[in-house]
Every structure is written in C-alpha cells, then in structure tokens.
Enzyme design. Structure first.
Site, mmCIF file in Angstrom:
data_model
loop_
_atom_site.group_PDB
_atom_site.id
_atom_site.type_symbol
_atom_site.label_atom_id
_atom_site.label_comp_id
_atom_site.label_asym_id
_atom_site.label_seq_id
_atom_site.Cartn_x
_atom_site.Cartn_y
_atom_site.Cartn_z
ATOM 1 C CD GLN A 1 0.022 -1.372 3.126
ATOM 2 O OE1 GLN A 1 -0.195 -2.595 2.146
ATOM 3 N NE2 GLN A 1 -0.014 -1.755 4.505
ATOM 4 C CB SER B 1 23.668 -9.283 2.691
ATOM 5 O OG SER B 1 24.519 -8.525 2.867
ATOM 6 C CD GLN C 1 27.198 -9.940 4.185
ATOM 7 O OE1 GLN C 1 26.057 -9.834 4.343
ATOM 8 N NE2 GLN C 1 28.079 -8.973 4.265
ATOM 9 C CG HIS D 1 23.027 -8.496 7.506
ATOM 10 N ND1 HIS D 1 22.572 -7.449 8.085
ATOM 11 C CD2 HIS D 1 24.323 -8.153 7.176
ATOM 12 C CE1 HIS D 1 23.366 -6.435 7.721
ATOM 13 N NE2 HIS D 1 24.509 -6.825 7.083
ATOM 14 C CD GLU E 1 25.256 -7.162 -0.669
ATOM 15 O OE1 GLU E 1 25.092 -8.362 -0.070
ATOM 16 O OE2 GLU E 1 24.587 -6.045 -0.206
ATOM 17 C CG HIS E 2 29.370 -6.832 1.145
ATOM 18 N ND1 HIS E 2 28.157 -7.207 1.264
ATOM 19 C CD2 HIS E 2 29.330 -5.334 1.067
ATOM 20 C CE1 HIS E 2 27.251 -6.429 1.722
ATOM 21 N NE2 HIS E 2 27.888 -4.963 1.500
ATOM 22 C CG ASP F 1 28.173 -2.949 6.000
ATOM 23 O OD1 ASP F 1 28.201 -3.010 4.762
ATOM 24 O OD2 ASP F 1 28.361 -3.913 6.703
ATOM 25 C CG HIS G 1 11.487 8.725 -39.719
ATOM 26 N ND1 HIS G 1 10.237 8.371 -39.829
ATOM 27 C CD2 HIS G 1 11.986 8.543 -38.646
ATOM 28 C CE1 HIS G 1 10.193 8.024 -38.397
ATOM 29 N NE2 HIS G 1 11.212 8.150 -38.002
#
Lengths: 463, 463
Positions: free
Chosen positions: B216, B262, B284, B287, B352-353, B386, B445
């Site tokens: 929403q 992650s 890591q 998380h 990612e890292h 981070d 054109h």
C-alpha cells in the site's frame, strides 16, 4: 478511412483544457494475462530443455524448421555477404551513421564512464571502478519493419563500453506463421532475412547471431543453452511476448526499458517553416497508429499554417493511412499562452523526442527538465537524430523520461566501489561504525570495526 | 540448535568441487503467486481509492488505526525530537557517517554526473544534459531491525543529485499485526517509532514521511493519493510484498534493484589476523540465515586458523544462532590452488561485498571484474563500508554485480540527449539519414531530413 489528418485542437486558455489534455495523453500498457502465462511457460521450458525447446518454439511460432540450433546461426560470412549486396549509397550511409554514433558514445564514455578514486586526509582510498559487461544480447525484431538503425544504436554503445561479446537474435518468421517474435507484419515465404539488418550487424560488429525470436529467444539469452551463450544483459525492442519475457528475466539478467509507443513533442515559436514541422509530426506518426505527435505553440496563425501543410503534404506520404490514424486518435495541436507555458506543459509530458523549433532554442532549453532527447533549432529534425547525428535513438517513452535516460555506454558498464582504509582511517572510522552498528543491534559489525582499533575496547551488549 | 559453526570446506583440487560449489551458491528468489495476486489487488485498490485504501490496509495489516492520512504523517519536529533524544555518541556518529557519505557521493557526481557537450566540425552541438529527478520515495522497513544507515545510504545520494523532495515511508506495525510492510520481526505495543531512523531522517534530510508500509505504501508513492505525493522513483529494501509491489509499479516509476540475501566473499592470502576475517564472516552471517559468507584462500593452514577463530569468537556473539545457521547452511571456506584462481572464482560469483584481505591488494584488484564493492587490505572491514567509509552500502546481490552497480547519485539523475544541428550539419547528415530512412521504408523520416537540404531532391518511393 478518411485521408484527412485532424489532430485535436486544444488551447490552454480553454476551461476544458486539463480534461482534454489528460484524455489525449492517456495510454496504458495493459498487461495481457494470457500472454504472461504463455511466456512464463516458454521461459521455464527453455530453461529446462535448452536448445530442444528453442527449436520447437521456432518451428511452431515462426514456421522455421531446423534440426539443430547450428542451422539457426548466422555467420560473419552471412553478414559480409549482406553488406556486399547493398548499393554503395546504403553501404556508405550505414558506415557513416555507425561512425558518428560511435564518436558520440566515445565522448559519452569519457564524460562519465571512467574509473575514478581519491584519498582522504587519512590516506584512505575511495572510488569506483567502471568495467564493461562481459556479454550482452541484442533483440532485433524480424519481419518487414526490421530496423538496421536500431541494431546500430544497441550494438555501438556496447562496443564502446568494451563488451567483448555481442549476441544478436533476430527472428525470420515464415509468412503465415504465428510469429510471436515478429512485429505483427508478415514476411515473405521462407523466413526471409533482412539484408540491411545483416549488413548493420557487419558494420556495427556483432559477435554471433541466431535467427530466433520471441520469448524463446529471450529465455535462451537469459539462461543460456548448449548453443546460445548466456548473456548478462538483454536490450532491444520487441512485441508483447518479448516485453513480457524481458520483464520476467529481469534480475537474472539486466534489461533496458520496456518501450511504449513513440512520441514527439514540438515546441514552436513560429520561426521554423511550417512544412518542416508538419513533416516532423508525420515522421513520428508514420511509426504506428499509437504513436503520438504533439505541437505546442503560442501562435494560433502558425498552428493554422502547420495544419495547412499537413493537408498539403499528406497525400504524398506512402504511409498516409497510419499517419492519419495516429494524428486523429492521438495527435494534438495545442495553443499556449506563451513559450514558457509550453515548456511547463512539456515537462508534464516528459516526451521521448522534444523539438525546440525556435530561433532562440537556448533560451528555452534550461526550462526543459524532462525529455529523452532535446532537438534544438529548426535544422534539428528528429529524423537526423534517429539515424546519424550521434546520440542514441533508444529513448524513454510514456513519461519515463522523468526518471530514465537514453540508452548509452553506461547501460553496458557497471561499477564496483573501491575502498582501501588506511590504518589511520581504521581508527577514525572504526568508532563511528561501531557506534552505529551497536545502535542497529549488529554486534559482529561493531566488533569487526573495533578489532581494527589500536586499543580494542570491551564488547558492548545490544541496546 | 548446535552452536558449532561449520561452513562447508571445499577445495578446488577436489574432483567434486564444481558440483559442491554450485550447490552452495544455489539460491533462487521463488516468486510466491499468492503474494503476487494480493499485491496486484492492493495496487489497484490504492490507485482507485487513494488515501481511503491506504488507511484501510494500514489498519488491517499494521494494526495501526487512523482516521486521516494526516494522522500518519511524521513532521520535521518529530525528526528533531528523535535526534535530540539520542545520546551524544549516537548523534555524532550519525552526523559523521552522513558527512562522509555525502562527501563520497559529491565526488561521484563530479566524476560523471555533470552535463557535457561538444561541437563537431560542422558546428553541430552534441551532448547530454544531466538533471535530478524531481521527487523520490524511500522505503524504510519498520520493526525492530530498522536500519538508520540504510536511510542515510538512500537519502544522501538523492540529495547530492539535487532531488528537491524526498518522501519517506516507514511502517510502524503494532505487535501481533499481519505486518505486510514489516520485516518479519514484531514490534512493541503501539506501533513504535524507531528513534534512530527518525534521527537519521533529520540528519540526512527527509522532506516528508508517512508511517505506512507494504504494497500500500509503494502504491501510494507510485500513483500518488490526495495526501501522499506521487514520486518519480522508489528505492529502499522491503519484504516480499514490497519487492513484488516495486516490480509491478516499475515503468510507472523507477525502482532500484530488488535485493536478495546479503553476501560477503573474502579473498585471503593469509596475511590478515585470522580473527579479523572470522569476524568479517560473522558480520555478514548475522544479518539473516540466508546471508552467505565465503572465504577463498590458497593456504589450508590459514583456513584452519580462521575456523579456530570462528569457534573461539562465536559464543560471545548475541546473534550466534543466526550466524551458525547462516554459516552451516550457506557458508564456505574454499581452499584454492592460488590467489589467481581465487580471483577467477570470485568473478564467477560476482559477490555483493568482496574483501581482498591481502598485504598486496592492488596486485589482485585488476583481476576482479564483478563485485558490488571491493574492500582492499586488512584494515578495510566490510562494516566500515557499511556505515561510514563513504561509498554506498546498497549493492547488487545474487550475482547481479555482473550487470548492475551500487546505488549512487546516478540513480537519482537522468539524462536528456542534446542535439543542435547547424545548417551545414543538416546538409551532411540529411543525405545519410534519408538514405537509411528510405531503406527502412519510413518516407516521412526521409523527407523531414531532405526538406532541410539546400537543394531538396524529389521524393523517392519506398523500396
């Protein structure tokens, strides 16, 4: 169909303007649930069965039978033969256009596509490394209205970015086939190949190519098969099946924007020959019946003059029927109170193509915040930009210029942040990071920072 | 649950390596059809009924009742009060982190986020105008694990880009509610607000904020309601409902990448204290249980030392249970034949890292082609990046670093091509464009280009 083109005549001074304007702009890409389901099945099938599935769908939808995928691969010799078969003037035009597009995109790369870094006062290195994608796929629609210019506009920025492998897919549907990968127009008998497209592949430098299309081609590129190599990103236009497939594989691979109908908006101060502007409106309208051509102008007399030129020029246009339908259904000639108001309305539309047809275009350019491409001055017809001025003709449509950009070198590059914290930097940063990590309840994050401190403090509890 | 963390031990010399490696890496974001349907309904409803629908869903899913949307708006005074309520150390850390993130993103903008243009030999101007988005929405997950750092990382690049309005949505679900907009963790009684998040909104500069979440909130931002302004792009992480809603509104607005779990990958040559690397793997893993921590190292003895540190440090970790599950299910300590091989494997993962935990990180960095962020040298723990080193912590996950980039200033800008063809340029370009346009069967054109020629040739027929 009437051969009278009568774009809607609106005026911002009219009390009904807002409602009329909204009605004219309205266009929504309805998603077709049946297509979505069918595409999902095709993707799963190609993912699981690879080449065999691609061959089956190509036979079923494009009417093109082959026993192995190797039979559907085009070779560099095919590209060269197509190029050699063209008249000199076409060869020269393809090469000149490619050269100019390349030179513009090289400037674009220099202006923002290079790695950078700096060291802060602690000796900590910070920056970004910019690298090309390894391998990309370019979708080229098949059938009659196959556009070599589109192939150039997709392949050249990839090349300039440094992409090593460019894989093209181009369906060659047989007439009468279902042609999920085509563009709605049928082709001649045996799945004919478009020489201009193959010649463009030769000039722009395509690595490998397959005569497959539709969702099955998108799936082959996204997942890879025994024959078709898996790519990192898929760009290029296609029909509803292709668009739905691209949306669905987004995340597995990168994709470019899903294009809506093409649009031109002309801001005119009345100084450009009216016939030029009329022809510019036609050049958008001739694409297809959903294309949108809009003129914004503070001079009622000039709007009248453009309408007269529309009437005069229309009968000479081979695609007059499409032009009429497009202008009557979606076109508009809008009388504004001023050029300033015209600019404000243009920002609300965020048009794909925006011509500033003015003797003083640089006066208005700073007021224009959202547009895919801005064409300044009377000489800058959109069609010059479509083919050979240099900038990309793949542009955000349907108002998406509010948040997206022309296709560019940056679409074929990605960035990796670079961080090298010095021992001094680890002291400064360590306590800040630890404080925030404890605040977020992430103790391992905090300890990883604190362990690098010269004096390691005792571990705190969560808070 | 066992409190022994035993990441898989693999070796590239093992004949089973490829299969084991593939199994460990496997993760797929299954789309949940039931969620997709529910989200589609919510989007339609909010689009049609606006505020009233948002209020109903917020009451139903977050247990938070309000009679008007105004009751769900947070004010600048709320932000300031939250900031003032924090201990000094936290206030300083928030401000220091924001300052550093801002300074990095300012450098990023200078390196590639500025307009550019040039004139070719014909006097034709070509370039790109770079402009900020007008208004963006930032989604901040609610509940206990609300991350102020994430708000900073989303809001600061938008600010630096020049975005004028930043609208935050952050659900404050009541404990026991369905909490479609939360993150799976319940909150205390009355829909509690997280002071750190509100303080970060104060420091980073949020324009307006609403305590709404889930599909929403995404719908309200994408379509606008009487109270919530329509934005041009929505960024920020969320749960499956939020991710599904973002995917669905993509095209109406821009979105950032949909994040997967992650990941950290550490390339170690054995020169970094083993306890630092162990803690980096923990940071890591803490998380969530799906997070992935991988070590690649050519020294078996060093891998043993890291495992010993894992065992030694684990009991002190408050989030040990999550760490154990993550490391046991998805972690891996991989023995490689060499650092070169480790780099090649890293490129296949596109993490990612990526920590290059080496005494000579610049030797390996050029070999690393795909990664969200590269952390060079022993002092550069991921946790410093981070929070406060400066680069963005919103990074591509699940191998998408092959084709996408960290969140940056460029995500809050868009580009418009600029073209101003001179009268001389119109002659050069006109014949090239016309040749190509005739070849594509687009006569309007061609004529738009030819009309600008000094000598207008007769119109050719289609070919």
């Amino acid at each position: 169909m009437s051969l009278l083109a009568r774009p809607a005549r609106l005026s911002t001074a009219d009390s009904e303007f807002e409602a009329q304007f909204a009605a004219r702009l309205h266009w929504s890409a309805e998603t077709d649930g049946a297509i979505e389901l069918r595409v999902a099945d095709i993707l799963t099938d190609v993912r699981e069965r690879g080449d065999a599935a691609v061959l089956e769908y190509t036979a079923r939808f494009d009417g093109l039978s082959a026993s192995t995928m190797a039979d559907l691969e085009l070779t560099q010799a095919d590209f060269k033969a197509a190029f050699d078969s063209l008249p000199n003037a076409q060869r020269d035009a393809l090469q000149a256009a490619t050269r100019r597009v390349r030179s513009y995109h090289e400037a674009q790369k220099k202006a923002g596509g290079e790695s950078w870094s700096y060291r802060d006062e602690d000796g900590t290195l910070l920056g970004q490394k910019v690298t090309p994608l390894d391998r990309v796929g370019i979708y080229v629609p098949g059938g009659k209205a196959a556009y070599p210019s589109s192939l150039i506009m997709n392949a050249v920025p990839a090349h300039v970015a440094g992409v090593q492998e460019i894989i093209m897919v181009v369906p060659t549907p047989v007439r009468g086939s279902v042609a999920t990968g085509g563009n709605g127009e049928s082709t001649s008998a045996r799945g004919e190949r478009n020489d201009l497209v193959l010649a463009a592949a030769y000039v722009a430098g395509v690595t490998r190519a397959f005569t497959i299309g539709g969702a099955q081609a998108v799936a082959a590129l996204a997942y890879g098969t025994a024959t078709v190599p898996r790519v990192d990103k898929i760009t290029g236009p296609g029909n509803a099946y292709v668009a739905s497939a691209k949306k669905r594989v987004f995340g597995t691979v990168g994709i470019d924007m899903i294009a809506g109908p093409s649009e031109i908006l002309v801001l005119a101060d009345g100084s450009t020959p009216a016939e030029w502007v009329a022809m510019d409106l036609f050049s958008q309208a001739e694409h297809d019946e959903l294309a949108q051509s809009i003129l914004l102008c503070p001079s009622e007399a000039y709007i009248e003059a453009v309408q007269r030129e529309i009437d005069r020029l229309l009968p000479s246009m081979p695609r007059a029927a499409i032009i009429v339908k497009s202008l009557n259904d979606r076109g508009a000639l809008i009388h504004t109170r001023s050029m300033e108001e015209a600019c404000a309305i243009s920002n609300r539309i965020a048009p794909e193509h925006l011509e500033v047809s003015s003797s003083d275009p640089h006066r208005w350019e700073p007021l224009l915040r959202h547009a895919g491409a801005i064409f300044l001055g009377a000489y800058t017809s959109e069609s010059l930009g479509d083919y050979c001025a240099g900038p990309n003709h793949v542009l955000p449509t349907s108002g998406t210029a509010r948040f997206s950009s022309p296709l560019g070198v940056y679409d074929f590059q990605k960035r990796s942040s670079l961080i090298e914290v010095s021992s001094a930097g680890a002291q400064t940063l360590g306590s800040i990071a630890a404080e925030m990590a404890y605040g977020e309840g992430l103790q391992a994050h905090a300890r990883a920072a604190e362990m690098r401190l010269d004096v390691v403090p005792p571990m705190r509890s969560a808070k």
